[in-house]
Design a protein around this motif. Structure first.
Motif, PDB file in Angstrom:
ATOM      1  N   TRP A   8       1.288   4.136  -2.987  1.00  0.00           N
ATOM      2  CA  TRP A   8       1.199   5.582  -2.730  1.00  0.00           C
ATOM      3  C   TRP A   8       2.433   6.296  -3.269  1.00  0.00           C
ATOM      4  O   TRP A   8       2.332   7.343  -3.906  1.00  0.00           O
ATOM      5  CB  TRP A   8       1.066   5.802  -1.219  1.00  0.00           C
ATOM      6  N   TYR A   9       3.600   5.692  -3.062  1.00  0.00           N
ATOM      7  CA  TYR A   9       4.851   6.297  -3.529  1.00  0.00           C
ATOM      8  C   TYR A   9       4.916   6.298  -5.064  1.00  0.00           C
ATOM      9  O   TYR A   9       5.325   7.293  -5.672  1.00  0.00           O
ATOM     10  CB  TYR A   9       6.029   5.514  -2.947  1.00  0.00           C
ATOM     11  N   LEU A  45       0.829  -1.202   0.000  1.00  0.00           N
ATOM     12  CA  LEU A  45       0.000   0.000   0.000  1.00  0.00           C
ATOM     13  C   LEU A  45       0.868   1.258   0.000  1.00  0.00           C
ATOM     14  O   LEU A  45       0.611   2.211  -0.750  1.00  0.00           O
ATOM     15  CB  LEU A  45      -0.932  -0.009   1.216  1.00  0.00           C
ATOM     16  N   VAL A  46       1.899   1.270   0.843  1.00  0.00           N
ATOM     17  CA  VAL A  46       2.817   2.418   0.884  1.00  0.00           C
ATOM     18  C   VAL A  46       3.550   2.531  -0.451  1.00  0.00           C
ATOM     19  O   VAL A  46       3.761   3.634  -0.976  1.00  0.00           O
ATOM     20  CB  VAL A  46       3.807   2.265   2.048  1.00  0.00           C
ATOM     21  N   TRP A  47       3.948   1.380  -1.003  1.00  0.00           N
ATOM     22  CA  TRP A  47       4.624   1.363  -2.307  1.00  0.00           C
ATOM     23  C   TRP A  47       3.735   1.968  -3.391  1.00  0.00           C
ATOM     24  O   TRP A  47       4.202   2.776  -4.200  1.00  0.00           O
ATOM     25  CB  TRP A  47       4.994  -0.076  -2.651  1.00  0.00           C
ATOM     26  N   LEU A  75       2.642   6.503  -7.242  1.00  0.00           N
ATOM     27  CA  LEU A  75       1.745   7.499  -7.838  1.00  0.00           C
ATOM     28  C   LEU A  75       2.294   8.915  -7.747  1.00  0.00           C
ATOM     29  O   LEU A  75       1.743   9.833  -8.370  1.00  0.00           O
ATOM     30  CB  LEU A  75       0.371   7.438  -7.161  1.00  0.00           C
ATOM     31  N   ARG A  76       3.373   9.108  -7.007  1.00  0.00           N
ATOM     32  CA  ARG A  76       3.862  10.455  -6.745  1.00  0.00           C
ATOM     33  C   ARG A  76       5.256  10.731  -7.301  1.00  0.00           C
ATOM     34  O   ARG A  76       5.847  11.771  -6.985  1.00  0.00           O
ATOM     35  CB  ARG A  76       3.840  10.721  -5.224  1.00  0.00           C
TER      36      ARG A  76
END
Length: 469
Positions: A239-240, A235-237, A242-243
């Motif tokens: 989020w990263y 999930l954190v991956w 996408l940015r």
């Protein structure tokens, strides 16, 4: 320029060689603790590490291929596969054997790279059948490799099978270097190192929990910790990813309806394929006194091998059907064919020839479905992202097969009978496992029908260079 059929054949051979590494030790899996002088929990890593490394490396190698050249990365992976085979053949300990098996698993990235190479160098009239053949090697390699490894391990020292694998890897390396043309489509840019590390950690947690849950216990702290921790990291991956401007995986493209539903269907079809791969060998080899069919490993392998030949034979048929009707109907029909085979397996009192026929029908459905998936993906993914997109799709299929191995294996173990004090699967356990395969194929068919009409990217097909195949 080499003939297109020769390029397709070479890439298919490389894909089958990589897929062969998945089943190379299955004939002696139960004997590994004795052969290696270790516990069953330790010896399981010899099998698990190949699946784990293959799943992690396929999307990463696809991205590297898009950036630095697909043929270059494919040659590197085949070199690592051959090196891993030599390391495993010479390994004096289980540690080096696990290292060698991990290197072998890296070769699986050759399959999505081969599919992407075809898009870059083939004329669209030859593309469908070529993709169908190379995509099918994910199932063909294991089906054809099982009797080969059974034959070698029954007659020679078990290390010899790794020398066979090394020979296959080196031959594939030489053929790809000689025959396959270089694709000029490259994105360049910088590798998303943080994305690579995050994906590797997240997938490792999830896949370890799924593949070892039966041994560790599904409710154990280790299994739950790895599963939840892996999901959190992913999930954190996400989020990263996408940015950042140059992500390892473009999740916005992955979230498109066509790509998303195709990848979900890939998980279901991978499950449906491997459910039969788990059930039928055990049913064929189980003694008749325990309700099995009492075949030797070699004879059972020969009964299962024709399914791989059918997948090969279906490739040109699937290519023509995809060209005429499109990949979405092909995926739906392939899923329906697999569902029909499982219905037969559930309602019929299975004999040897029943298993042969049912497995052949499964091979027909897999041949159709595996041809449709990359065709669907590449209709909506820009040409400069085909390596990463196909790598991710291959990962989805691997998630399905790994889940099937764990879930179906757990069902067979939990619903066991006993023969001379040894637990063996019961008839009800076999039936439940086949019903799970049926459910997965139905889910795949429903997901196929839900795939929206694809909207091609601006560069639906790359500009073909002079002398294109």
């Amino acid at each position: 320029m080499p003939r297109p059929g020769l390029v397709i054949a070479v890439l298919a051979f490389a894909g089958m060689g990589a897929s062969f590494m998945q089943t190379i030790l299955l004939p002696i899996q139960a004997e590994l603790p004795t052969l290696l002088g270790v516990s069953r929990d330790v010896s399981a890593w010899v099998i698990t590490v190949t699946l784990l490394v293959a799943a992690i490396c396929t999307p990463i190698s696809g991205r590297l291929g898009d950036m630095y050249g697909k043929k270059t990365v494919a040659l590197a992976l085949l070199g690592l596969l051959a090196l891993g085979s030599v390391v495993a053949a010479l390994s004096p300990s289980v540690v080096l054997l696990i290292v060698g098996r991990g290197l072998q698993g890296m070769g699986m990235g050759v399959v999505p790279l081969g599919i992407s190479i075809l898009r870059d160098v083939l004329h669209r009239d030859r593309l469908g059948s070529g993709i169908a053949l190379v995509s099918a090697t994910l199932g063909v390699g294991g089906a054809l490799g099982l009797p080969i490894s059974a034959f070698v391990t029954e007659r020679y020292d078990w290390h010899v099978v790794f020398w066979v694998a090394a020979g296959i890897g080196l031959l594939a390396l030489a053929l790809v270097a000689w025959i396959v043309p270089v694709s000029t489509l490259r994105t360049g840019g910088r590798l998303d190192v943080v994305g690579v590390i995050g994906l590797a950690i997240g997938l490792t947690g999830v896949l370890l929990a799924v593949s070892r849950g039966n041994d560790w216990g599904w409710g154990s702290p280790r299994t739950l910790g790895l599963l939840l921790g892996g999901l959190l990291v992913l999930l954190v991956w996400g989020w990263y990813e996408l940015r950042i401007p140059e992500p390892l995986v473009d999740l916005r493209v992955t979230a498109r309806g066509t790509v998303l539903f195709t990848n979900l269907a890939s998980i279901a079809m991978g499950f449906a394929l491997f459910a039969s791969n788990v059930v039928f060998p055990q049913l064929l080899e189980l003694p008749t006194a325990a309700g099995g069919l009492g075949l030797s490993l070699m004879h059972a392998s020969l009964i299962l091998m024709p399914s791989g030949l059918v997948m090969l034979a279906m490739s040109p048929v699937a290519g023509r059907l995809e060209h005429r009707f499109g990949p979405k109907p092909l995926l739906a029909v392939g899923s329906a064919v697999i569902a029909i085979s499982y219905v037969i397996a559930v309602v019929v009192d299975l004999d040897v020839w029943h298993v042969l026929v049912v497995n052949l029908v499964v091979g027909v459905g897999i041949g159709l479905g595996f041809a449709a998936m990359p065709a669907l993906i590449m209709r909506v993914v820009p040409s400069h992202e085909t390596g990463a997109a196909n790598g991710l799709n291959t990962l989805m299929r691997s998630l399905g097969t790994t889940s099937a191995a764990a879930v179906v294996g757990g069902v067979l173990a939990a619903g066991g009978a006993e023969l001379n004090g040894v637990p063996v699967p019961s008839g009800d356990a076999f039936r439940t496992a086949l019903l799970l395969g049926l459910l997965a194929s139905i889910v795949c068919a429903v997901l196929a029908l839900l795939i929206p009409r694809p909207k091609p990217p601006a560069d639906e097909h790359p500009s073909l260079p002079d002398g294109v195949l």
